[in-house]
Design a protein around this motif. Structure first.
Motif, PDB file in Angstrom:
ATOM      1  N   VAL A   7      71.050  57.332  -7.948  1.00  0.00           N
ATOM      2  CA  VAL A   7      71.675  58.634  -8.212  1.00  0.00           C
ATOM      3  C   VAL A   7      70.905  59.737  -7.487  1.00  0.00           C
ATOM      4  O   VAL A   7      71.503  60.598  -6.831  1.00  0.00           O
ATOM      5  N   ASN A   8      69.578  59.716  -7.567  1.00  0.00           N
ATOM      6  CA  ASN A   8      68.767  60.745  -6.899  1.00  0.00           C
ATOM      7  C   ASN A   8      68.958  60.727  -5.384  1.00  0.00           C
ATOM      8  O   ASN A   8      69.113  61.777  -4.755  1.00  0.00           O
ATOM      9  N   VAL A   9      68.955  59.533  -4.806  1.00  0.00           N
ATOM     10  CA  VAL A   9      69.154  59.394  -3.359  1.00  0.00           C
ATOM     11  C   VAL A   9      70.530  59.941  -2.964  1.00  0.00           C
ATOM     12  O   VAL A   9      70.662  60.693  -1.991  1.00  0.00           O
ATOM     13  N   LEU A  10      71.552  59.589  -3.733  1.00  0.00           N
ATOM     14  CA  LEU A  10      72.913  60.019  -3.403  1.00  0.00           C
ATOM     15  C   LEU A  10      73.113  61.510  -3.639  1.00  0.00           C
ATOM     16  O   LEU A  10      73.824  62.166  -2.866  1.00  0.00           O
ATOM     17  N   GLN A  11      72.495  62.052  -4.671  1.00  0.00           N
ATOM     18  CA  GLN A  11      72.626  63.495  -4.901  1.00  0.00           C
ATOM     19  C   GLN A  11      72.002  64.278  -3.750  1.00  0.00           C
ATOM     20  O   GLN A  11      72.574  65.257  -3.279  1.00  0.00           O
ATOM     21  N   GLU A  12      70.845  63.825  -3.289  1.00  0.00           N
ATOM     22  CA  GLU A  12      70.198  64.497  -2.165  1.00  0.00           C
ATOM     23  C   GLU A  12      71.051  64.377  -0.899  1.00  0.00           C
ATOM     24  O   GLU A  12      71.257  65.349  -0.172  1.00  0.00           O
ATOM     25  N   SER A  47      84.358  65.278   5.677  1.00  0.00           N
ATOM     26  CA  SER A  47      83.164  65.527   4.865  1.00  0.00           C
ATOM     27  C   SER A  47      83.513  65.603   3.382  1.00  0.00           C
ATOM     28  O   SER A  47      82.747  65.107   2.543  1.00  0.00           O
ATOM     29  N   ARG A  48      84.634  66.213   3.063  1.00  0.00           N
ATOM     30  CA  ARG A  48      85.066  66.256   1.654  1.00  0.00           C
ATOM     31  C   ARG A  48      85.317  64.842   1.136  1.00  0.00           C
ATOM     32  O   ARG A  48      84.973  64.532  -0.004  1.00  0.00           O
ATOM     33  N   SER A  49      85.899  64.010   1.963  1.00  0.00           N
ATOM     34  CA  SER A  49      86.128  62.616   1.591  1.00  0.00           C
ATOM     35  C   SER A  49      84.788  61.902   1.363  1.00  0.00           C
ATOM     36  O   SER A  49      84.626  61.163   0.381  1.00  0.00           O
ATOM     37  N   PHE A  50      83.822  62.150   2.256  1.00  0.00           N
ATOM     38  CA  PHE A  50      82.479  61.569   2.097  1.00  0.00           C
ATOM     39  C   PHE A  50      81.853  62.023   0.778  1.00  0.00           C
ATOM     40  O   PHE A  50      81.283  61.225   0.039  1.00  0.00           O
ATOM     41  N   SER A  51      81.955  63.319   0.512  1.00  0.00           N
ATOM     42  CA  SER A  51      81.380  63.873  -0.708  1.00  0.00           C
ATOM     43  C   SER A  51      82.028  63.247  -1.944  1.00  0.00           C
ATOM     44  O   SER A  51      81.341  62.901  -2.906  1.00  0.00           O
ATOM     45  N   ASN A  52      83.350  63.094  -1.898  1.00  0.00           N
ATOM     46  CA  ASN A  52      84.061  62.472  -3.024  1.00  0.00           C
ATOM     47  C   ASN A  52      83.598  61.032  -3.236  1.00  0.00           C
ATOM     48  O   ASN A  52      83.420  60.590  -4.374  1.00  0.00           O
ATOM     49  N   GLU A  53      83.409  60.297  -2.139  1.00  0.00           N
ATOM     50  CA  GLU A  53      82.912  58.916  -2.229  1.00  0.00           C
ATOM     51  C   GLU A  53      81.535  58.874  -2.877  1.00  0.00           C
ATOM     52  O   GLU A  53      81.271  58.062  -3.766  1.00  0.00           O
ATOM     53  N   ILE A  54      80.667  59.756  -2.411  1.00  0.00           N
ATOM     54  CA  ILE A  54      79.299  59.793  -2.936  1.00  0.00           C
ATOM     55  C   ILE A  54      79.315  60.176  -4.416  1.00  0.00           C
ATOM     56  O   ILE A  54      78.667  59.530  -5.249  1.00  0.00           O
ATOM     57  N   ASN A  55      80.063  61.232  -4.741  1.00  0.00           N
ATOM     58  CA  ASN A  55      80.122  61.672  -6.142  1.00  0.00           C
ATOM     59  C   ASN A  55      80.729  60.604  -7.045  1.00  0.00           C
ATOM     60  O   ASN A  55      80.315  60.461  -8.197  1.00  0.00           O
ATOM     61  N   LYS A  67      77.356  69.241  -6.246  1.00  0.00           N
ATOM     62  CA  LYS A  67      78.247  70.216  -5.607  1.00  0.00           C
ATOM     63  C   LYS A  67      77.494  71.213  -4.727  1.00  0.00           C
ATOM     64  O   LYS A  67      78.099  71.944  -3.970  1.00  0.00           O
ATOM     65  N   SER A  68      76.158  71.253  -4.834  1.00  0.00           N
ATOM     66  CA  SER A  68      75.394  72.276  -4.121  1.00  0.00           C
ATOM     67  C   SER A  68      75.039  71.824  -2.703  1.00  0.00           C
ATOM     68  O   SER A  68      75.283  70.692  -2.314  1.00  0.00           O
ATOM     69  N   THR A  69      74.458  72.770  -1.967  1.00  0.00           N
ATOM     70  CA  THR A  69      73.988  72.513  -0.611  1.00  0.00           C
ATOM     71  C   THR A  69      72.464  72.621  -0.623  1.00  0.00           C
ATOM     72  O   THR A  69      71.872  72.992  -1.631  1.00  0.00           O
ATOM     73  N   THR A  70      71.833  72.318   0.492  1.00  0.00           N
ATOM     74  CA  THR A  70      70.370  72.422   0.571  1.00  0.00           C
ATOM     75  C   THR A  70      69.962  73.868   0.833  1.00  0.00           C
ATOM     76  O   THR A  70      70.716  74.653   1.420  1.00  0.00           O
ATOM     77  N   ALA A  71      68.754  74.207   0.426  1.00  0.00           N
ATOM     78  CA  ALA A  71      68.214  75.541   0.715  1.00  0.00           C
ATOM     79  C   ALA A  71      68.101  75.735   2.223  1.00  0.00           C
ATOM     80  O   ALA A  71      68.443  76.793   2.759  1.00  0.00           O
TER      81      ALA A  71
END
Length: 149
Positions: A7-12, A47-55, A67-71
């Motif tokens: 989960v941590n790896v995928l969230q990052e 990218s939205r599709s990738f994000s949906n897969e990861i989530n 849902k956030s982005t990196t600093a």
């Protein structure tokens, strides 16, 4: 296998994918080339599709969707706004920014895959598939840059 680690790896990783979405939104708004705009919009959807897969993977392991982005991504987009104002949103600068973003995405995918021994096989396959798509995007952007020169 450790669900918390996965989960941590995928969230990052998903923060970088969300950066990718924001970066291509910026590029689609800034470009004056209709073909580039269409391509950037395709990349937003990808990218939205990738994000949906990861989530989806995160949720299936009991984690919270990211849902956030990196600093770093936020700072980079701010810098790009300043640079765009100075250069007048020229196509080459936009493409160069996108190449830089894809190179960061590659690093994020590589970092995730550095944890492959701790990740379920289906997650490794998903990350590798997305990484290959990012590599193909990077190559196409480099070709676009050559034609813009």
């Amino acid at each position: 296998m450790n669900n918390e680690k996965t989960v941590n790896v995928l969230q990052e990783l998903n923060q970088f994918v969300n950066d990718r979405i924001e970066g291509y939104k910026h590029a689609a708004d800034a470009t004056k080339d209709p073909a580039h705009k269409s391509y950037y919009n395709d990349l937003i959807n990808q990218s939205r599709s990738f994000s949906n897969e990861i989530n989806s993977s995160i949720s299936s392991m009991g984690g919270s969707a990211e849902k956030s982005t990196t600093a770093k991504g936020k700072i980079y987009r701010g810098w790009m706004d300043v640079k765009s104002a100075a250069t007048g949103n020229d196509e080459e600068s936009i493409i160069e920014s996108n190449i830089y973003g894809e190179e960061w995405a590659q690093k994020a995918y590589n970092d995730a895959l550095d944890n492959r021994a701790d990740l379920p096989q289906n997650v490794v396959q998903m990350v590798e598939k997305q990484k290959q798509a990012s590599l193909a995007t990077c190559e196409r952007l480099r070709q676009m840059k050559e034609s813009a020169d």
